[in-house]
Design a protein around this motif. Structure first.
Motif, PDB file in Angstrom:
ATOM      1  N   UNK A  64       0.850  -1.188   0.000  1.00 63.23           N
ATOM      2  CA  UNK A  64       0.000   0.000   0.000  1.00 63.23           C
ATOM      3  C   UNK A  64       0.883   1.234   0.000  1.00 63.23           C
ATOM      4  N   UNK A  65       0.438   2.304  -0.593  1.00 68.18           N
ATOM      5  CA  UNK A  65       1.272   3.502  -0.660  1.00 68.18           C
ATOM      6  C   UNK A  65       1.375   4.193   0.688  1.00 68.18           C
ATOM      7  N   UNK A  66       2.456   4.929   0.875  1.00 64.80           N
ATOM      8  CA  UNK A  66       2.590   5.792   2.053  1.00 64.80           C
ATOM      9  C   UNK A  66       2.045   7.173   1.716  1.00 64.80           C
ATOM     10  N   UNK A  67       2.173   8.115   2.627  1.00 66.37           N
ATOM     11  CA  UNK A  67       1.521   9.414   2.439  1.00 66.37           C
ATOM     12  C   UNK A  67       2.123  10.227   1.286  1.00 66.37           C
ATOM     13  N   UNK A  68       3.284   9.842   0.766  1.00 69.66           N
ATOM     14  CA  UNK A  68       3.850  10.579  -0.370  1.00 69.66           C
ATOM     15  C   UNK A  68       3.009  10.422  -1.633  1.00 69.66           C
ATOM     16  N   UNK A  69       2.094   9.460  -1.630  1.00 62.44           N
ATOM     17  CA  UNK A  69       1.237   9.263  -2.795  1.00 62.44           C
ATOM     18  C   UNK A  69       0.365  10.494  -3.056  1.00 62.44           C
ATOM     19  N   UNK A  70       0.205  11.333  -2.053  1.00 61.64           N
ATOM     20  CA  UNK A  70      -0.629  12.530  -2.198  1.00 61.64           C
ATOM     21  C   UNK A  70       0.152  13.745  -2.676  1.00 61.64           C
ATOM     22  N   UNK A  71       1.448  13.584  -2.904  1.00 59.89           N
ATOM     23  CA  UNK A  71       2.281  14.702  -3.334  1.00 59.89           C
ATOM     24  C   UNK A  71       2.270  14.837  -4.860  1.00 59.89           C
ATOM     25  N   UNK A  72       2.732  15.984  -5.351  1.00 63.94           N
ATOM     26  CA  UNK A  72       2.823  16.240  -6.788  1.00 63.94           C
ATOM     27  C   UNK A  72       4.239  16.009  -7.335  1.00 63.94           C
ATOM     28  N   UNK A  73       5.238  16.134  -6.489  1.00 62.42           N
ATOM     29  CA  UNK A  73       6.626  16.026  -6.934  1.00 62.42           C
ATOM     30  C   UNK A  73       6.902  14.651  -7.528  1.00 62.42           C
ATOM     31  N   UNK A 551      -1.528  38.471  -4.564  1.00 62.20           N
ATOM     32  CA  UNK A 551      -0.377  38.782  -3.701  1.00 62.20           C
ATOM     33  C   UNK A 551       0.823  39.306  -4.473  1.00 62.20           C
ATOM     34  N   UNK A 552       0.795  39.166  -5.800  1.00 62.52           N
ATOM     35  CA  UNK A 552       1.941  39.576  -6.606  1.00 62.52           C
ATOM     36  C   UNK A 552       3.112  38.615  -6.512  1.00 62.52           C
ATOM     37  N   UNK A 553       2.876  37.400  -5.997  1.00 58.50           N
ATOM     38  CA  UNK A 553       3.971  36.446  -5.779  1.00 58.50           C
ATOM     39  C   UNK A 553       4.021  35.386  -6.873  1.00 58.50           C
ATOM     40  N   UNK A 554       5.218  34.914  -7.118  1.00 56.71           N
ATOM     41  CA  UNK A 554       5.406  33.786  -8.015  1.00 56.71           C
ATOM     42  C   UNK A 554       5.263  32.480  -7.238  1.00 56.71           C
ATOM     43  N   UNK A 555       4.812  31.459  -7.918  1.00 60.36           N
ATOM     44  CA  UNK A 555       4.848  30.105  -7.374  1.00 60.36           C
ATOM     45  C   UNK A 555       6.116  29.425  -7.874  1.00 60.36           C
ATOM     46  N   UNK A 556       6.672  28.581  -7.036  1.00 55.40           N
ATOM     47  CA  UNK A 556       7.891  27.876  -7.406  1.00 55.40           C
ATOM     48  C   UNK A 556       7.628  26.805  -8.461  1.00 55.40           C
ATOM     49  N   UNK A 557       6.545  26.045  -8.284  1.00 57.78           N
ATOM     50  CA  UNK A 557       6.347  24.853  -9.103  1.00 57.78           C
ATOM     51  C   UNK A 557       4.931  24.747  -9.628  1.00 57.78           C
ATOM     52  N   UNK A 558       4.811  24.054 -10.738  1.00 54.86           N
ATOM     53  CA  UNK A 558       3.549  23.477 -11.177  1.00 54.86           C
ATOM     54  C   UNK A 558       3.897  22.190 -11.917  1.00 54.86           C
ATOM     55  N   UNK A 566      -2.506  21.597 -16.303  1.00 55.08           N
ATOM     56  CA  UNK A 566      -1.456  22.055 -15.390  1.00 55.08           C
ATOM     57  C   UNK A 566      -1.994  21.973 -13.975  1.00 55.08           C
ATOM     58  N   UNK A 567      -1.235  21.335 -13.081  1.00 57.92           N
ATOM     59  CA  UNK A 567      -1.680  21.151 -11.706  1.00 57.92           C
ATOM     60  C   UNK A 567      -0.736  21.845 -10.741  1.00 57.92           C
ATOM     61  N   UNK A 568      -1.263  22.150  -9.553  1.00 59.69           N
ATOM     62  CA  UNK A 568      -0.473  22.789  -8.501  1.00 59.69           C
ATOM     63  C   UNK A 568      -0.603  21.994  -7.215  1.00 59.69           C
ATOM     64  N   UNK A 569       0.395  22.115  -6.376  1.00 62.47           N
ATOM     65  CA  UNK A 569       0.292  21.504  -5.054  1.00 62.47           C
ATOM     66  C   UNK A 569      -0.614  22.368  -4.183  1.00 62.47           C
ATOM     67  N   UNK A 570      -1.173  21.772  -3.157  1.00 58.68           N
ATOM     68  CA  UNK A 570      -2.057  22.492  -2.244  1.00 58.68           C
ATOM     69  C   UNK A 570      -1.600  22.235  -0.801  1.00 58.68           C
ATOM     70  N   UNK A 571      -1.113  23.270  -0.099  1.00 58.10           N
ATOM     71  CA  UNK A 571      -0.987  24.662  -0.526  1.00 58.10           C
ATOM     72  C   UNK A 571       0.122  24.820  -1.568  1.00 58.10           C
ATOM     73  N   UNK A 572       0.118  25.934  -2.299  1.00 60.20           N
ATOM     74  CA  UNK A 572       1.133  26.114  -3.333  1.00 60.20           C
ATOM     75  C   UNK A 572       2.528  26.270  -2.746  1.00 60.20           C
ATOM     76  N   UNK A 573       3.515  25.887  -3.525  1.00 63.25           N
ATOM     77  CA  UNK A 573       4.903  26.122  -3.149  1.00 63.25           C
ATOM     78  C   UNK A 573       5.305  27.487  -3.710  1.00 63.25           C
TER      79      UNK A 573
END
Length: 789
Positions: A64-73, A551-558, A566-573
């Protein structure tokens, strides 16, 4: 700074093991930001490097997967089926460590890292090791490309307590995130000369139980020492160092390490280092009439030519591999990184500007062709990397370079056609084999193939000029050129049937910014609107998918989602300093290429946000991360080395100078001076560590040119003057289009533009320096003469 090593010697040393030994394999220091590694624990062991294998499925499908299965990386997902209770970096893991009073095991890597995958297969898929990691530690997995701040902080510790560092990085932390021991790749079990990972875990578990207070005290001392050592600030310094002196010292240090025969600046492994090539070109420009200036030009051009002829370049599919494992640029580490393609496209474009040799522009176009085919998302963004490893055939175990290497038999099978007119019986395959130095036994030395995976295989290297190959077989050069090009195209089509290397489909704002520059600069110099349009698409992607308007901010990743989404992590990086810095540079380059002021306006807004989030108002310069984002980390660092990518502070210095040139706002100039002053001691001590910042220092002390073209943006004469500016290598300049509209963005920023007029209704150029402008110029040839002075 021996605290960690001393503890390792007490707690981990086995009989007969020499503490403090460092070894490396196909890599160099992570201080160069190269995807490589050196050992940082107290025992000798192979070093981890940025190589890669495709994402391997779990060895036992029922797991069975561990909690990293919910990550985008992609990197974290590669560990989602390990029998390890992995946590992503975050408060949940830290709270667990504090509540249960357990040390944290921090494992840092990235998805195309060969030795990261090796450790994952050997140790993290091991049930016994998995139990140790889950029961006695809080195990945290970090993608260094998502969280460069975490990587930099703990890599600083690893390097300070040893003679190197790299990936995978393995660090043990207190529940308060202070490191107490670190290393890179660990084999799973003990060997004759190295300690295995299982033993390391057992010893650390024992020491934590028996000597925890001593570990905590030692960790605090090390952290305090690192804090003092890593501080970069104005201090009592008020005067900038002399640009002439820093330039001279940097050049001399490079000259001493230069490889006369093959180019580059090391024996082996050998890296492209675009920041060094950029410095040499700038040095040549300001020393053109001197012997050193000619020498700098020769060093850069020769290095670029040898790289392009070597195996580090993919002659079949274009683009460049990460580095060469040998002095000759022959056998590469086959991984391909986006940031290399972006910077090398610019380096080869500048080489074309300086030399006029289309060899260099062809290489630049080939790089961008590779990126558009293999590293581009359909919405305009750019992927991070392609792996080094892939299965030779479907279902086989991945091997390094399998996608890229050839046997002579394969070449003959794909290119059997006879070549008419040759002085001896000759096929297209034999011609290609001769030209690219292939042999029946393979052209890869066993020393460069320790696992024996490349026996009988060949890496394409240009062994002869087309003229020599033509003379050898009594053919004309044009015929040879056509035969080689058609042969490479057939090999490219044949290669499509091989399993492809794993693609890291993560998209990083910083590297996308570099790629916008790559397309914009090359497109502008070569006058290719198609390439400029790729840059525009990349910038639009950044604004649409990686920018938070509120906010005028850039996100690190998508991330690339299914169906081209195109997907993003939640919360965004959220973005780091390098994201803002490289995107701002890309937008400035794009404005000069497209003359669309909207990109310049966005660059100014991003620079304002960068100043708000990262500027050190007390010490000068920019921190690598936001204060809030890095809360809890023991250090907040300023990057002080130009490596595989330039330091974000170095690029910021250039950006601030250019923004001052575009707007006249003195605040930008003052910040640049403050930044350069903060880093002045580092430049004085080791100028070769900051060649990009030495370039910025020179640009500041020489003053930037403001080249203004007055005219209708769509008129032919306006375009001719703009293209003339792009054709000349003039790094210390800003190009401004004045269309005569007093309400335009640039007219509002620079009131003096209203005083510059078109001459006889023709497009007219002015070259301005130190608040004085040249006489009006309407002919491109006259403008070129002025720019070349």
């Amino acid at each position: 700074m021996l605290g960690a090593q001393a503890w390792l010697r007490r707690g981990l040393q086995l009989p007969g093991v020499r503490p403090g030994f460092t070894a490396s394999r196909r890599g160099s220091s992570s201080r160069d930001k190269d995807r490589s590694a050196t050992v940082t624990s107290s025992v000798p062991m192979p070093a981890g490097g940025k190589g890669s294998r495709p994402n391997c499925p779990p060895s036992a499908p029922q797991r069975t997967p561990n909690r990293l299965i919910n990550e985008k990386s992609p990197y974290l997902l590669q560990h989602a089926y390990n029998p390890v209770d992995w946590y992503p970096w975050g408060q949940e893991a830290f709270d667990k460590a504090r509540k249960e009073n357990k040390p944290i095991f921090l494992s840092v890597g990235y998805s195309t890292c060969h030795w990261c995958h090796r450790m994952e297969e050997e140790s993290f898929q091991n049930e016994e090791i998995g139990r140790l990691l889950s029961e006695d530690f809080v195990s945290v997995k970090v993608d260094r490309e998502e969280r460069p701040d975490v990587d930099k902080v703990y890599m600083t510790f690893v390097q300070a307590t040893s003679s190197g560092g790299g990936w995978p990085m393995s660090v043990w932390l207190t529940p308060n995130l202070q490191p107490f021991v670190g290393g890179t790749y660990f084999p799973p079990e003990d060997g004759l000369t190295r300690v295995g990972f299982r033993t390391v875990l057992l010893r650390i578990r024992e020491q934590w139980k028996q000597n925890k207070n001593s570990l905590l005290e030692n960790s605090q001392r090390i952290t305090s020492a690192l804090l003092a050592r890593s501080e970069i600030s104005l201090g009592d310094r008020q005067l900038l160092p002399s640009a002439a002196t820093m330039n001279s010292r940097c050049f001399q240090q490079l000259d001493e390490g230069y490889d006369e025969e093959y180019g580059g600046f090391a024996e082996a492994p050998k890296f492209p280092t675009p920041v060094i090539l950029s410095f040499l070109f700038s040095y040549w420009l300001s020393h053109r009439l001197t012997q050193d200036g000619s020498r700098a030009q020769q060093m850069a051009l020769h290095t670029l030519k040898m790289m392009a002829n070597g195996g580090i370049r993919d002659h079949v599919g274009q683009g460049f591999h990460r580095y060469s494992t040998d002095r000759q640029w022959h056998v590469p580490h086959f991984e391909k990184m986006l940031y290399d393609q972006a910077q090398l496209a610019v380096a080869y474009t500048h080489a074309f500007q300086i030399s006029g040799d289309e060899f260099y522009s062809d290489v630049a176009k080939g790089i961008l062709q590779y990126v558009s085919k293999s590293l581009s998302h359909r919405s305009g963004g750019f992927y991070s990397a392609e792996d080094a490893d892939s299965p030779p055939e479907q279902g086989m175990r991945p091997r390094e370079g399998a996608f890229y290497v050839w046997t002579v038999k394969e070449i003959q099978q794909h290119l059997p056609e006879p070549v008419p007119g040759a002085t001896e019986p000759l096929t297209a395959g034999q011609l290609l084999v001769k030209h690219y130095g292939l042999t029946e036994a393979g052209n890869i030395s066993p020393n460069q193939d320790p696992k024996g995976e490349l026996q009988g295989q060949n890496v394409l290297n240009v062994r002869y000029s087309q003229e020599l190959t033509a003379a050898r077989f009594g053919l004309d050069v044009e015929t040879v050129r056509d035969l080689l090009n058609s042969g490479l195209e057939k090999l490219f089509q044949a290669r499509k049937h091989r399993p492809r290397p794993h693609l890291d489909s993560k998209m990083l704002a910083a590297w996308n910014g570099l790629m916008v520059s790559g397309y914009a600069v090359t497109g502008a110099v070569l006058g290719m609107d198609r390439l400029i349009n790729f840059a525009i698409s990349g910038a639009k992607f950044l604004k649409r998918h990686m920018f938070d308007v509120a906010s005028g901010r850039l996100m690190r990743t998508c991330y690339a989602g299914s169906g081209g989404t195109v997907e993003h992590s939640n919360p965004p990086c959220w973005g780091f300093l390098e994201d803002y810095t490289f995107v701002v540079r890309g937008l400035l380059d794009l404005y000069e290429a497209s003359q669309e002021s909207a990109w310049l306006e966005w660059a100014l807004r991003l620079q304002d946000t960068q100043d708000r989030l990262f500027w050190d108002s007390r010490g000068g310069g920019y921190f690598c991360s936001e204060a809030e984002l890095g809360a809890g980390l023991p250090l907040r660092l300023k990057d002080d080395q130009d490596g595989a990518e330039p330091s974000a502070n170095s690029v910021s210095a250039h950006n601030l100078l250019r923004l001052h040139g575009f707007t006249g706002h003195k605040d930008w100039l003052d910040k640049c001076v403050c930044l350069l002053t903060a880093f002045s001691e580092r430049m004085r001590r080791v100028p070769v560590a900051l060649p990009e910042m030495v370039r910025a220092l020179s640009a500041h002390q020489q003053t930037l040119k403001q080249i203004v073209v007055c005219g209708d943006p769509q008129a032919k004469d306006t375009k001719a003057l703009v293209q003339c500016v792009h054709s000349v290598y003039t790094p210390n300049k800003v190009l401004i289009l004045a269309d005569g509209d007093p309400s335009s963005f640039l007219s509002r920023q620079l009131p003096f533009l209203s005083t510059l007029r078109q001459l006889e209704d023709r497009a007219t150029a002015y070259v301005c320096e130190n608040q004085a402008c040249s006489m009006p110029i309407t002919e491109p040839c006259e403008l070129r003469k002025l720019l070349l002075q």
